[in-house]
Design an enzyme around this catalytic site. Structure first.
Site, PDB file in Angstrom:
ATOM      1  N   ALA B  34       0.855  -1.191   0.000  1.00 44.35           N
ATOM      2  CA  ALA B  34       0.000   0.000   0.000  1.00 44.35           C
ATOM      3  C   ALA B  34       0.890   1.240   0.000  1.00 44.35           C
ATOM      4  O   ALA B  34       1.810   1.341   0.819  1.00 44.35           O
ATOM      5  CB  ALA B  34      -0.878  -0.002   1.245  1.00 44.35           C
ATOM      6  N   ASP B  35       0.645   2.184  -0.931  1.00 44.03           N
ATOM      7  CA  ASP B  35       1.415   3.432  -0.923  1.00 44.03           C
ATOM      8  C   ASP B  35       0.681   4.474  -0.076  1.00 44.03           C
ATOM      9  O   ASP B  35      -0.389   4.193   0.475  1.00 44.03           O
ATOM     10  CB  ASP B  35       1.710   3.918  -2.356  1.00 44.03           C
ATOM     11  N   SER B  36       1.262   5.689   0.014  1.00 47.01           N
ATOM     12  CA  SER B  36       0.685   6.685   0.930  1.00 47.01           C
ATOM     13  C   SER B  36      -0.748   7.054   0.525  1.00 47.01           C
ATOM     14  O   SER B  36      -1.599   7.299   1.376  1.00 47.01           O
ATOM     15  CB  SER B  36       1.569   7.932   0.969  1.00 47.01           C
ATOM     16  N   ASP B  38      -2.921   5.005  -0.990  1.00 48.45           N
ATOM     17  CA  ASP B  38      -3.775   3.892  -0.541  1.00 48.45           C
ATOM     18  C   ASP B  38      -4.111   4.074   0.936  1.00 48.45           C
ATOM     19  O   ASP B  38      -5.261   3.915   1.341  1.00 48.45           O
ATOM     20  CB  ASP B  38      -3.037   2.543  -0.688  1.00 48.45           C
TER      21      ASP B  38
END
Ligand SMILES: NC(=O)c1ccc[n+]([C@@H]2O[C@H](COP(=O)([O-])OP(=O)(O)OC[C@H]3O[C@@H](n4cnc5c(N)ncnc54)[C@H](OP(=O)(O)O)[C@@H]3O)[C@@H](O)[C@H]2O)c1
Lengths: 258, 86
Positions: B34-36, B38
């Site tokens: 998960a990126d920021s 997400d």
């Protein structure tokens, strides 16, 4: 400067620079509508401080990335207040990545909140500005200067500034003045996080030829002026607020001879 | 799985776009890649679904999904308590 009795919407008006703008307008006698994204307690706190100035303060939670949320925010404004005099497009968000690592989701998120939201808010606000009005967009020096991983935000701010110019001309016959401000680094939570993540100097260590770092209130003062009738002949301009830093980058903020 | 856990799993699965997500208490957002963005979207969806406000500062202590669920359950309980008492 007489702004008493006006009604203003400040997007992202709950924290940081937005909160300073909200409170400056409230101090000038403006009823304020504070839009925010997630932090209800921060919005309530700022609304409480605004009410101490004897004005009405109303908070609206709406994610400006979503056009339907913008629509319902304006429906609420119309049914509660019936009109709007001032729109401050301040809310911003963004993905911090180098250009080669940006994906379409991050790009769209950033562009939608920082640039498209101003278009959608301006369209709705113009209809509520029956006796003319004022719009101010909050940009940053990153629309022209290049900082590491600021790509998406910088581009979105360039779009915001161009939109400010187009709206200024299109809305001029309706008596609506549209301008923007591009601020240098202001001490804020967002900036602290950004500089720490990127290993950049802490804001408190930076200064400007004017002898100190920028404060949110410096931005708020210029925004309030742009909302006044005294500024009526300024149209579609982006006023740089940076204590002179971009004119004299080599001085490292030490200023000239004294 | 508790109701909170079920709902959070559905939210996370939808946002990180991985239908076969191995959602276990020791899993981290990093494990889900998960990126920021997400993470912001997960937080917003959780806040809207449970009508709670998540403090970003609190998330420093939230190391995995088990801790995340426990945090949400605590926030929901606090909200219900304050509604009963007011
Ligand atoms: N700080 C600087 O150094 C600096 C310099 C130049 C220009 N600027 C510009 O000044 C403006 C304010 O910056 P800031 O540093 O004060 O920001 P900030 O402290 O991070 O506050 C951002 C505000 O925008 C709201 N917001 C964020 N995403 C939103 C969304 N999707 N929908 C609605 N509201 C949203 C936040 O609400 P929640 O708190 O509820 O999430 C908060 O009220 C921005 O346009 C920024 O680009 C900042």
């Amino acid at each position: 400067m007489s702004l008493k009795g006006k009604i203003a919407l400040v997007t992202g008006g709950s924290r940081g620079i937005g909160a300073a703008i909200t409170l400056k307008l409230a101090a000038e006698g403006v009823d304020v509508i504070i839009n925010y994204f997630r932090k209800t307690s921060a919005a309530e706190l700022t609304a409480g401080k605004a009410r101490e100035q004897g004005v009405t303060a109303h908070i609206i939670k709406a994610n400006l990335a979503e056009p339907e949320k913008i629509d319902s925010m304006f429906q609420e404004i119309e049914s509660r207040f019936g009109r709007l005099d001032i729109l401050i497009s301040n809310a911003a968000s963004g993905v911090a990545r180098p250009a080669l690592e940006l994906d379409t989701r991050g790009w769209e998120w950033t562009m939608n909140i920082n640039a498209r939201a101003f278009l959608l808010c301006a369209q709705r606000a113009a209809r509520l500005m029956k006796d003319g009005g004022k719009m101010v967009s909050i940009s940053s020096l990153g629309s022209r200067l290049v900082w590491p991983v600021y790509t998406a935000v910088g581009v979105s701010k360039a779009a915001l500034e161009a939109l400010t110019r187009y709206l200024a001309i299109e809305l001029a016959p309706k008596g609506i003045c549209v301008n923007g401000v591009a601020a240098g680094a202001v001490e804020s939570e967002a900036l602290k996080m950004y500089t720490t993540d990127q290993g950049l100097p802490q804001p408190s260590l930076q200064t400007t030829p004017a002898g100190r770092m920028l404060r949110a209130e410096d931005v708020a003062n210029v925004v309030a002026f742009l909302c006044s009738d005294e500024a009526a002949m300024i149209r579609g301009q982006i006023i740089v607020i940076d204590g002179g830093l971009t004119l004299a980058p080599m001085t490292g903020g030490s200023g000239g001879t004294t | 799985m508790t109701t909170v856990e079920e709902t959070v799993k559905k939210i996370v699965t939808r946002i990180v776009r991985k239908p076969d997500l191995d959602f276990k208490p020791t899993a981290t957002f990093k494990d889900f890649k998960a990126d920021s963005l997400d993470i912001v979207q997960i937080l917003v969806a959780v806040e809207d679904t449970f009508d709670i406000e998540i403090q970003d500062e609190d998330l420093k202590q939230v190391t995995d999904m088990g801790a995340f669920i426990a945090y949400i359950e605590r926030k929901v309980a606090e909200k219900n308590k304050s509604q009963v008492s007011s």
